[in-house]
Design a protein around this motif. Structure first.
Motif, short mmCIF file in Angstrom:
data_model
loop_
_atom_site.label_atom_id
_atom_site.label_comp_id
_atom_site.label_asym_id
_atom_site.label_seq_id
_atom_site.Cartn_x
_atom_site.Cartn_y
_atom_site.Cartn_z
N GLY A 46 4.15 11.74 6.63
CA GLY A 46 3.68 10.60 7.41
C GLY A 46 4.39 10.39 8.72
O GLY A 46 3.84 9.75 9.62
N LEU A 47 5.61 10.91 8.83
CA LEU A 47 6.37 10.72 10.07
C LEU A 47 6.72 12.07 10.69
O LEU A 47 7.00 13.04 9.98
CB LEU A 47 7.66 9.95 9.79
CG LEU A 47 7.49 8.52 9.24
CD1 LEU A 47 8.85 7.92 8.91
CD2 LEU A 47 6.73 7.65 10.23
N GLU A 101 0.84 -1.19 0.00
CA GLU A 101 0.00 0.00 0.00
C GLU A 101 0.88 1.24 0.00
O GLU A 101 1.70 1.45 0.90
CB GLU A 101 -0.90 0.03 1.24
CG GLU A 101 -2.00 -0.99 1.25
CD GLU A 101 -3.18 -0.59 0.38
OE1 GLU A 101 -3.17 0.57 -0.10
OE2 GLU A 101 -4.08 -1.41 0.19
N LYS A 102 0.74 2.07 -1.06
CA LYS A 102 1.45 3.34 -1.10
C LYS A 102 0.69 4.32 -0.22
O LYS A 102 -0.50 4.57 -0.45
CB LYS A 102 1.55 3.85 -2.53
CG LYS A 102 2.39 5.10 -2.68
CD LYS A 102 2.50 5.50 -4.16
CE LYS A 102 3.38 6.73 -4.34
NZ LYS A 102 3.50 7.13 -5.77
N LEU A 103 1.34 4.89 0.77
CA LEU A 103 0.63 5.68 1.77
C LEU A 103 0.73 7.18 1.50
O LEU A 103 -0.19 7.79 0.99
CB LEU A 103 1.16 5.34 3.17
CG LEU A 103 0.97 3.85 3.56
CD1 LEU A 103 1.71 3.54 4.86
CD2 LEU A 103 -0.51 3.52 3.68
N MET A 104 1.84 7.77 1.82
CA MET A 104 2.01 9.22 1.63
C MET A 104 3.49 9.57 1.73
O MET A 104 4.30 8.72 2.14
CB MET A 104 1.22 10.00 2.70
CG MET A 104 1.59 9.69 4.13
SD MET A 104 0.63 10.67 5.32
CE MET A 104 -1.03 10.19 4.94
N PRO A 105 3.89 10.81 1.36
CA PRO A 105 5.30 11.19 1.48
C PRO A 105 5.80 11.02 2.91
O PRO A 105 5.07 11.28 3.88
CB PRO A 105 5.29 12.66 1.06
CG PRO A 105 4.11 12.77 0.14
CD PRO A 105 3.08 11.85 0.72
N SER A 129 2.57 10.26 12.14
CA SER A 129 1.85 11.53 12.26
C SER A 129 0.35 11.28 12.32
O SER A 129 -0.14 10.20 11.93
CB SER A 129 2.18 12.42 11.06
OG SER A 129 1.59 11.88 9.88
N PRO A 130 -0.42 12.28 12.81
CA PRO A 130 -1.89 12.11 12.83
C PRO A 130 -2.47 11.83 11.44
O PRO A 130 -3.41 11.04 11.30
CB PRO A 130 -2.37 13.46 13.39
CG PRO A 130 -1.22 13.94 14.21
CD PRO A 130 0.02 13.50 13.50
N ALA A 131 -1.91 12.46 10.41
CA ALA A 131 -2.42 12.23 9.06
C ALA A 131 -2.23 10.79 8.63
O ALA A 131 -3.11 10.16 8.03
CB ALA A 131 -1.72 13.17 8.07
N LEU A 132 -1.04 10.24 8.92
CA LEU A 132 -0.78 8.85 8.55
C LEU A 132 -1.62 7.90 9.39
O LEU A 132 -2.10 6.87 8.88
CB LEU A 132 0.70 8.54 8.72
CG LEU A 132 1.12 7.10 8.37
CD1 LEU A 132 0.72 6.74 6.95
CD2 LEU A 132 2.63 6.91 8.57
N ALA A 133 -1.79 8.21 10.67
CA ALA A 133 -2.61 7.36 11.53
C ALA A 133 -4.04 7.24 10.98
O ALA A 133 -4.63 6.15 10.97
CB ALA A 133 -2.63 7.92 12.95
#
Length: 723
Positions: free
Chosen positions: A87-88, A79-83, A95-99
């Motif tokens: 994300g960290l 799964e490609k998530l985010m930059p 990070s909240p966005a990645l969570a």
């Protein structure tokens, strides 16, 4: 998952309902099974050797899958998530966005250590990689069932109330039970307010009790032996066909053939669960009614199979009944069906005899009360237009204009007859019978009978010439009238059959040429543009939109292009039709171009022709005649000599209908054309030289493109054999 521990068993899903729409049943059965298979395959719940069988009866849809897994194997995922910078956090935490993203994907358990950082060439991205537990059987079957029901090609949905008296669901028909078995075990799924079990019902009349299905593999046998129902649509159809032919042979008769018989066989298969064929009969006196009336009554209204004499094809007084009941003594079934059909045959006899009391010609005036279209007037006004067009065509073909006019006058007179009011499918057919009874000429009768045919499929003869004239006149009036008021075909919609009318008109040209009434040497004979202009002129002023005739002409050529492209090289077809030649010359021109395209000179001349077209478009003034005194280069003088020599030869070949010879003659200009383009600057600075060279190329262009637009026959052509 270790392959040694994989458990597979057959799966059966059945939805038991009220009577399903018969004309859609076969399609529904196949779609249901495919919908289940597709989702289970997507979730890897099918063994590699799994086979699928679909079942459909009037009251059930079912699917049998031979090898279904209890648990799908573990599946790798990426799964490609985010930059990574988003994300960290700075401390390397999620990070909240990645969570939020992980939670949405069901991956909330992952930690920063579980994530992989990879560059996509622009920046570092976070990926989640790993394995996940495969889907379980119950969840997979539930999803598959939901998908299969939601994606059924249902003609019309109904809403009905469930047993609780409060809830309601929508489906094609009320559903009464759901069966889902994996091996011997019930799969706990639900649909349409029903919980799955192992029970189903057999035949409505010959099996009163519910059936407990032991396993998917015993389903068909239990349903047949205990439930008196044949589950497979295809098996029932084969049983019915075999019984029909056996019964017919025993009576030294046949059931006929053609799409009507096949369609009826499909329909009765969808109406019965346990087919049994019986023989019925009616009084022979009804055979005095035109057979089309009796056949249509039996097939359309009663779903019977009329019987015909094998040698003559003549209708007999017997018919076959496909019953849903097998009984020891079928007398009541047979007599009941005979009682039902007798009044319908009597009605047909009454309509026919009543109609015959009024001569067909006396019915014409009543068409004034029948609206053809509110923008185009009555059927009587339409008949007037068709008469004018028919006389015009007849005069051009050497047919008797009076006979053509008579056929057109009577063509629609049966529309207000009792028989056509009851059976609209018999338009024209009944008119022919009534015209024959009125002792109209044989070619007039034939014209009335054949006016609604889809296409002409035999060369026109002296006997069928008037029929061809009426056939063309009717389609010309339809095409110009309906198109002219804006009712053009769109997508799949063509309520007035303009596509069919165009192809029918094309077939008339082909068969007139085949019969010798149109000669390929006559390029002006019965030109489509002239006929469309004449047809448009038969309507009231301003009734049709401006440009109707030209638009219809383009439409007809486009239909012809689509038809021919399935038989010939598309570029050859396009090259010929680009000139919009006389329709009866199209095949001969295509054959000639196909042969030309295989000549060694073809590619060079096609490229030169395209270059000439582009140069002529750049002319800044009207192109005049060639002035021999301004030809200064040897190559241009040689080309001028070649054009002067080959032009009359090419024209002579064309006038004789020898399109192959015309192209071969024109091909002799290749060397002169090549030398011209190698040695001569067409767009010279001197205006006189430039104008004269363009004039020379214009003359060459006219010679080259008399059979087809040669520029469209380029070197990339996949040249099919036009034979």
């Amino acid at each position: 998952m270790n392959s040694a521990t994989v458990t597979t068993k057959p799966l059966l899903i059945e939805l038991f309902t009220e009577e399903l729409p018969p004309k859609a049943l076969q399609k529904l059965g196949k779609a249901f099974a495919e919908g289940v298979r597709k989702v289970l395959a997507q979730h890897h719940l099918l063994a590699p050797d799994c086979t699928v069988a679909d079942f459909a009866t009037p009251r059930r849809l079912a699917a049998h899958l031979s090898a279904v897994l209890e648990q799908a194997p573990e599946q790798s995922y990426t799964e490609k998530l985010m930059p990574a910078k988003i994300g960290l956090t700075e401390t390397g935490e999620i990070s909240p966005a990645l969570a939020k993203k992980l939670a949405a994907k069901g991956l909330a358990q992952l930690t920063p250590a579980d994530l992989v950082t990879e560059s996509d060439g622009k920046q570092d991205y976070l990926y989640a990689k790993g394995t996940t537990r495969g889907m379980g059987l119950a969840a997979g079957v539930q999803e598959a069932l939901d998908h299969a029901l939601a994606s059924l090609p249902i003609p019309k949905v109904m809403r009905y109330q469930l047993a609780d008296g409060v809830s309601s669901v929508k489906f094609v028909r009320p559903a009464h039970s759901l069966l889902a078995l994996w091996g011997n075990d019930v799969v706990p799924v639900q649909a349409l307010g029903l919980q799955a079990g192992r029970q189903t019902m057999g035949h409505r009349f010959m099996c009163k009790q519910a059936l407990d299905i032991a396993s998917p593999d015993t389903y068909q046998a239990q349903l047949l032996n205990d439930g008196m129902a044949v589950a497979s649509f295809d098996e029932r159809r084969a049983m019915i066909r075999e019984q029909l032919h056996d019964r017919a042979r025993a009576l030294h008769a046949g059931i006929g053939d053609g799409p009507e018989v096949d369609a009826l066989l499909d329909e009765v298969t969808a109406l019965v669960e346990h087919p049994t064929v019986y023989v019925g009969e009616f009084e022979e006196r009804f055979l005095g009614v035109p057979p089309e009336c009796l056949i249509l009554t039996m097939r359309l209204n009663q779903k019977y199979f009329p019987l015909f004499e094998p040698a003559t094809g003549k209708l007999t007084h017997r018919f076959l009944i496909v019953s849903n009941m097998r009984v020891d003594d079928p007398v009541n079934i047979i007599e009941g069906n005979q009682r039902v059909v007798r009044p319908r045959l009597a009605d047909a006899q009454f309509f026919f005899e009543t109609d015959r009391k009024t001569p067909l010609a006396e019915r014409v005036e009543s068409l004034a009360a029948s609206v053809y279209h509110n923008k185009l007037g009555s059927q009587l006004e339409r008949v007037g237009r068709i008469r004018r067009i028919a006389r015009h065509i007849a005069a051009r073909l050497g047919a008797d204009p009076d006979r053509a006019d008579r056929a057109a006058l009577l063509a629609k007179a049966d529309l207000n007859s009792n028989m056509v009011a009851e059976f609209p499918e018999l338009q024209g057919i009944m008119g022919a019978y009534y015209a024959q009874a009125d002792q109209e000429a044989a070619d007039v009768v034939l014209a009335i009978r054949n006016q609604y045919r889809i296409r002409l499929d035999a060369p026109v003869t002296n006997d069928s010439l008037v029929a061809a004239v009426l056939f063309m006149a009717e389609r010309l009036e339809t095409l110009t009238g309906i198109w002219g008021i804006g009712l053009v075909p769109t997508g799949e919609r063509d309520p007035y059959g303009l596509r069919r009318a165009a192809l029918g008109l094309i077939s008339a040209y082909e068969q007139l040429e085949a019969g010798g009434y149109l000669n390929v040497t006559d390029a002006q004979g019965l030109r489509l543009s002239d006929l469309l202009d004449f047809a448009a002129g038969t309507f009231e002023p301003d009734a049709l939109a401006a440009g109707t005739a030209a638009e219809v002409r383009a439409f007809v050529f486009e239909r012809y292009r689509n038809q021919l492209s399935g038989e010939f090289d598309r570029k050859v077809v396009d090259a010929v039709l680009a000139l919009e030649p006389a329709l009866h010359q199209v095949h001969a021109r295509i054959q000639a171009c196909a042969q030309f395209a295989r000549m060694p000179e073809a590619d060079s001349l096609a490229a030169a022709n395209k270059r000439i077209s582009n140069l002529l478009k750049k002319a800044d003034a009207a192109i005049g005649a060639v002035d021999a005194g301004v030809l200064v280069e040897p190559a241009e003088r040689a080309l001028a000599d070649a054009v002067a020599r080959l032009a009359p030869q090419t024209r002579a070949r064309l006038d004789g209908g020898d399109f192959t010879g015309a192209l071969a003659t024109m091909a002799q200009a290749k060397d002169a054309v090549d030398a011209f383009f190698n040695d001569v600057m067409v767009m010279a600075d001197d205006p006189a030289l430039r104008a004269n060279r363009l004039a020379l190329l214009n003359e060459l262009h006219l010679v080259m493109n008399q059979v087809a637009d040669i520029s469209m026959l380029g070197p990339a052509d996949a040249k099919k054999d036009a034979a």
